[in-house]
Design a protein around this motif. Sequence first.
Motif, PDB file in Angstrom:
ATOM      1  N   VAL A  25      12.509  57.608 -11.216  1.00  0.00           N
ATOM      2  CA  VAL A  25      12.618  56.335 -11.938  1.00  0.00           C
ATOM      3  C   VAL A  25      13.833  55.534 -11.489  1.00  0.00           C
ATOM      4  CG1 VAL A  25      12.916  55.253 -14.211  1.00  0.00           C
ATOM      5  CG2 VAL A  25      11.386  57.227 -13.948  1.00  0.00           C
ATOM      6  N   PHE A  26      14.998  56.179 -11.404  1.00  0.00           N
ATOM      7  CA  PHE A  26      16.257  55.449 -11.192  1.00  0.00           C
ATOM      8  C   PHE A  26      16.748  55.431  -9.734  1.00  0.00           C
ATOM      9  CE2 PHE A  26      16.242  56.257 -15.719  1.00  0.00           C
ATOM     10  CZ  PHE A  26      16.723  55.067 -16.237  1.00  0.00           C
ATOM     11  N   PHE A  48      26.328  57.755  -7.065  1.00  0.00           N
ATOM     12  CA  PHE A  48      26.533  58.715  -8.152  1.00  0.00           C
ATOM     13  C   PHE A  48      25.192  59.085  -8.768  1.00  0.00           C
ATOM     14  CE2 PHE A  48      30.578  56.469  -7.835  1.00  0.00           C
ATOM     15  CZ  PHE A  48      31.469  57.528  -7.815  1.00  0.00           C
ATOM     16  N   LEU A  49      25.121  60.278  -9.331  1.00  0.00           N
ATOM     17  CA  LEU A  49      23.880  60.723  -9.965  1.00  0.00           C
ATOM     18  C   LEU A  49      23.530  59.821 -11.144  1.00  0.00           C
ATOM     19  CD1 LEU A  49      21.645  62.883  -9.970  1.00  0.00           C
ATOM     20  CD2 LEU A  49      23.087  64.272 -11.476  1.00  0.00           C
ATOM     21  N   PHE A  50      24.570  59.418 -11.882  1.00  0.00           N
ATOM     22  CA  PHE A  50      24.361  58.504 -13.007  1.00  0.00           C
ATOM     23  C   PHE A  50      25.177  57.241 -12.756  1.00  0.00           C
ATOM     24  CE2 PHE A  50      23.855  62.819 -14.745  1.00  0.00           C
ATOM     25  CZ  PHE A  50      22.528  62.732 -15.119  1.00  0.00           C
ATOM     26  N   GLU A  51      24.463  56.155 -12.481  1.00  0.00           N
ATOM     27  CA  GLU A  51      25.126  54.914 -12.088  1.00  0.00           C
ATOM     28  C   GLU A  51      25.056  53.865 -13.197  1.00  0.00           C
ATOM     29  OE1 GLU A  51      24.517  55.341  -7.275  1.00  0.00           O
ATOM     30  OE2 GLU A  51      23.174  54.009  -8.379  1.00  0.00           O
ATOM     31  N   GLY A  52      25.998  52.909 -13.122  1.00  0.00           N
ATOM     32  CA  GLY A  52      26.055  51.837 -14.103  1.00  0.00           C
ATOM     33  C   GLY A  52      25.009  50.776 -13.817  1.00  0.00           C
ATOM     34  N   SER A  53      25.181  49.614 -14.428  1.00  0.00           N
ATOM     35  CA  SER A  53      24.213  48.533 -14.262  1.00  0.00           C
ATOM     36  C   SER A  53      24.185  47.999 -12.830  1.00  0.00           C
ATOM     37  CB  SER A  53      24.519  47.393 -15.242  1.00  0.00           C
ATOM     38  OG  SER A  53      25.863  46.970 -15.094  1.00  0.00           O
ATOM     39  N   ARG A  65      29.789  53.935 -10.574  1.00  0.00           N
ATOM     40  CA  ARG A  65      29.818  55.066 -11.509  1.00  0.00           C
ATOM     41  C   ARG A  65      29.575  54.598 -12.939  1.00  0.00           C
ATOM     42  NH1 ARG A  65      34.667  59.508 -11.500  1.00  0.00           N
ATOM     43  NH2 ARG A  65      34.717  60.005 -13.716  1.00  0.00           N
ATOM     44  N   TYR A  66      28.789  55.363 -13.678  1.00  0.00           N
ATOM     45  CA  TYR A  66      28.544  55.087 -15.093  1.00  0.00           C
ATOM     46  C   TYR A  66      29.862  55.227 -15.846  1.00  0.00           C
ATOM     47  CZ  TYR A  66      25.415  54.810 -19.168  1.00  0.00           C
ATOM     48  OH  TYR A  66      24.740  54.397 -20.308  1.00  0.00           O
ATOM     49  N   SER A  67      30.140  54.325 -16.786  1.00  0.00           N
ATOM     50  CA  SER A  67      31.440  54.332 -17.456  1.00  0.00           C
ATOM     51  C   SER A  67      31.487  55.347 -18.599  1.00  0.00           C
ATOM     52  CB  SER A  67      31.772  52.942 -17.999  1.00  0.00           C
ATOM     53  OG  SER A  67      31.044  52.669 -19.177  1.00  0.00           O
TER      54      SER A  67
END
Length: 347
Positions: free
Chosen positions: A252-253, A258-263, A268-270
């Motif tokens: 999906v993403f 990074f494995l979990f990214e921001g908008s 990097r997701y905050s």
Amino acid sequence: MEFSAKLITHRGERRIAVFFEKDKRLIARIKEFDDARWSAGKAVWHLPDTVENRNIFKIIQHQETIPSLEGIEQISKFKQHLASKRYSENTIKTYCDALRSFFVFYRNKPISEITNEDVIIYNNDFILKNKFSASYQNQIVNSVRLYFGTILETKIEIDKIHRPKRSKLLPNVLSKEEVKVILTAHTNIKHKMMLSMIYSCGLRCGELLALKPVHIDSKRNIVMLKNSKGNKDRIVPLSPKILEMLRDYYLVFKPQNFLFEGSIAGTRYSEKSLQSVLKQALKKAFITKPVTLHWLRHSYATHLLESGTDLRYIQELLGHNSSKTTEIYTHVSTKSIQQIKSPFDDL
């Protein structure tokens, strides 16, 4: 003027409190600032104490809030020393902020003349007087000991600087039922994935956000954690159920960096957004306990212990240097306690 501001100390950290009439438009503007937080206790929004924020809110840097010129120079030397020793950015900031607080208190005294008695006076007249925590006091002690032990010759006897008595607080642990409700509260696959990874691998918040797709080894069913706390690498087992969830998430993403990214792709997701994800899950699950992301890590360790995992393995999985740190989970495990019969039952 829509906003007014002043310097405050919040949980041992210098912050800028911003005051304004309750208005959705103004609240939205404050939230645009990095690391903007709401303090329920102080009933105020507050921001990091930075030069940029001071300029925006026209806060004057009063003399009593900065060290002497000698202090500023010594903090700079201390920072360079820590960087050369490869301390993490967070540790460098924590130690330098702590030392700055100490030097502000003694801004009118030559640093080379500071004695052990001055440390005691600082603890009593600043730390205790302002009701700062023992953990904040310990940060100051660590910083002062390290600085005077490596940077400057002084009258201070390092070994005689005492530490505050540590509070014997037990970690907060959730039941497996509570964890399940929290992890399944979100329908958003990314939100569910992040919380599930923290619990299933016992991760710290920063460790999760630093993960990259290459750190997931699906063939060996492990997660590689690079440069974790203390600049250590370690591996943790990857649950087959988590691996299936990760495959669905990836389709999906399609994370790039990074494995979990921001908008913004690749960023990097905050941490603030991740905390918000947990807060929303608690609300949806109707859980009123003041659960933090670290509670999931504590629960992971305790549930492993209760299922019979050897304490030495748990120490390795959590990345603890000392077995004493891990042993605290024996005090919250209910496996043995639940087998004890209360004498009340025989009355």
